[in-house]
Scaffold this motif. Sequence first.
Motif, short mmCIF file in Angstrom:
data_model
loop_
_atom_site.label_atom_id
_atom_site.label_comp_id
_atom_site.label_asym_id
_atom_site.label_seq_id
_atom_site.Cartn_x
_atom_site.Cartn_y
_atom_site.Cartn_z
N UNK A 2 0.85 -1.19 0.00
CA UNK A 2 0.00 0.00 0.00
C UNK A 2 0.89 1.25 0.00
N UNK A 3 0.48 2.26 -0.78
CA UNK A 3 1.25 3.50 -0.87
C UNK A 3 0.47 4.60 -0.15
N UNK A 9 1.02 15.71 -4.44
CA UNK A 9 0.07 15.05 -5.34
C UNK A 9 0.79 14.11 -6.31
N UNK A 10 1.82 13.39 -5.82
CA UNK A 10 2.61 12.51 -6.68
C UNK A 10 2.21 11.04 -6.56
N UNK A 11 0.99 10.79 -6.12
CA UNK A 11 0.57 9.41 -5.92
C UNK A 11 0.66 8.55 -7.16
N UNK A 12 0.22 9.09 -8.30
CA UNK A 12 0.25 8.30 -9.54
C UNK A 12 1.68 7.96 -9.93
N UNK A 29 -3.25 3.51 -3.62
CA UNK A 29 -2.66 4.76 -3.14
C UNK A 29 -3.68 5.49 -2.27
N UNK A 30 -3.27 5.91 -1.08
CA UNK A 30 -4.15 6.63 -0.18
C UNK A 30 -3.47 7.90 0.30
N UNK A 31 -4.24 9.00 0.36
CA UNK A 31 -3.73 10.27 0.87
C UNK A 31 -4.09 10.39 2.35
N UNK A 32 -3.10 10.81 3.15
CA UNK A 32 -3.35 11.00 4.57
C UNK A 32 -2.97 12.42 4.98
N UNK A 33 -3.52 12.86 6.07
CA UNK A 33 -3.21 14.18 6.62
C UNK A 33 -2.80 13.97 8.08
N UNK A 42 3.04 -4.57 4.08
CA UNK A 42 4.06 -3.87 3.32
C UNK A 42 3.52 -2.51 2.89
N UNK A 43 4.36 -1.48 3.00
CA UNK A 43 3.87 -0.14 2.69
C UNK A 43 5.01 0.77 2.25
N UNK A 44 4.63 1.81 1.51
CA UNK A 44 5.54 2.85 1.07
C UNK A 44 4.88 4.18 1.45
N UNK A 45 5.60 4.98 2.24
CA UNK A 45 5.03 6.24 2.72
C UNK A 45 5.92 7.38 2.22
N UNK A 46 5.33 8.34 1.50
CA UNK A 46 6.09 9.46 0.95
C UNK A 46 5.46 10.77 1.40
N UNK A 47 6.27 11.60 2.06
CA UNK A 47 5.76 12.85 2.64
C UNK A 47 6.59 14.04 2.18
#
Length: 505
Positions: A2-3, A9-12, A29-33, A42-47
Amino acid sequence: MRIWIEGHACGYELECMAKLFFQAEKLPVETVDGPVPDIQEESLYAKAELLDSTGNENQYRLTVHLRCLDRTTEKLMDTEQVKKVCCTSESSQKVFEFHFGKMVYDLLSAATGVKPPWGILTGVRPVKLVQRCLGQGMGEAETEAFFRDRYVSPEKFSLALETAQYQKPILEKATPKSYSLYISIPFCPSRCSYCSFVSHSIEKTAKLVEPYVELLCQELEETAKLAEGLGLKLTSIYMGGGTPTALSARQMERVAGTISRCFPVKETLEYTIEAGRPDTITPEKLEVMKAAGVSRISINPQTLNDEVLASIGRKHTAQDVLDCIEAARKIGFDNINCDLIAGLNGDTLESFQNTLERLIQVNPENITVHTLSVKRAARLRQEGGYLEAVHNPAAPMVEYAQKVLREAGYNPYYLYRQRDTLGNLENTGYCKKGREGYYNVFIMEEAQSILAAGAGATTKLKDPFSIYIERVSNYKYPYEYIEHFSDILDRKGQVNRFYERIFNT
């Protein structure tokens, strides 16, 4: 996997990058605040986090955290990269994409042992990027450094550079008012297992074919009037699909006759029909094409292994392909393209080598080597065959093709990439000197407008003085095309408005 993304806004783009390493997996792809939930999967988190703002320049901290199973040690990896970058508000998206791409590439290549040969490039037109660099005054060494900074392998850069150099005199034939014509025939004798194009079995949709041909001819007539009224110059014609030769000889003659009557066929550099499937080609249809002024045809075996042909849903044999090429030669066609696919299920490196060597012996002017790309709508993916396909030896097939085709006198003249392609590889068209497919270069490098007719066809209006492109899409399916045909004709008005705005006429 999961991303998770935060602050950008670079999820794609991140999904596309991760897809290079985990081809057979779904990557939601999920957006979090705020903090990412504590998860065990398994996950990839980009901030992206704004640190400081001075004048027009902003400073950000980019963080990529990866949690996944190391594919070599089978141990859980829990690691991250952090980078500070400066950019303006206007340039932030591109800057984030570039740096996130490199960070994700570093982390995932370490975890998987995979090094995608096109690096962090996920676009379909790497050759266009080479041309842009050279056009901006960058030399070959500087252009190579630009690609190296994006982790592109030396071999792939050399291929892209050679292709760009070969294309240069072709692209010079595109002028501000030149255009190419595309005609869509969205019917096939059967659907191949890897295919996701908008095409329909001609047996199941037989009642739609006649009304479709009738309306297609009307659209072609209107398109010709538009082009003539705007003073546009036709450079190439391409009839594709689907399989245009799935039409009867009489139906093909009707469409080809309309083209000959309405467009200056004799003035074009090239007129191609994608004959495609040997089981649809007859001497009568070849005669129709030759009489209509067609100068180039595609006869596409995909493989010359009969077992693989049967497994992908083809209803012809390897010998049928060779017989079709011989029949086309007898009728006078001296410019033939043949498509092959590297990575088909059941194919082996030895089998692919045999296919290529047999094909070279019959000496087609063009050989296009595609790497298998299995879209979501393809039967192969829906039936689970994609998991098997991911492990096929596509890379050595593509490398072998490049080597032996060069030795046989073929040059790479166009190249493009697709999403979900095995091994993050490419599709390359090779040709004998002077036998390049003009339409392929014009459309892939977006060098001129493409006026399109038929179901699923998209007109692409290219501003000759900028990179701006405007699209006018027809209805996708034949029944929609027939039902809403008046809407399609109304949309043609966008072509007039586009050129009136560009040339102030």
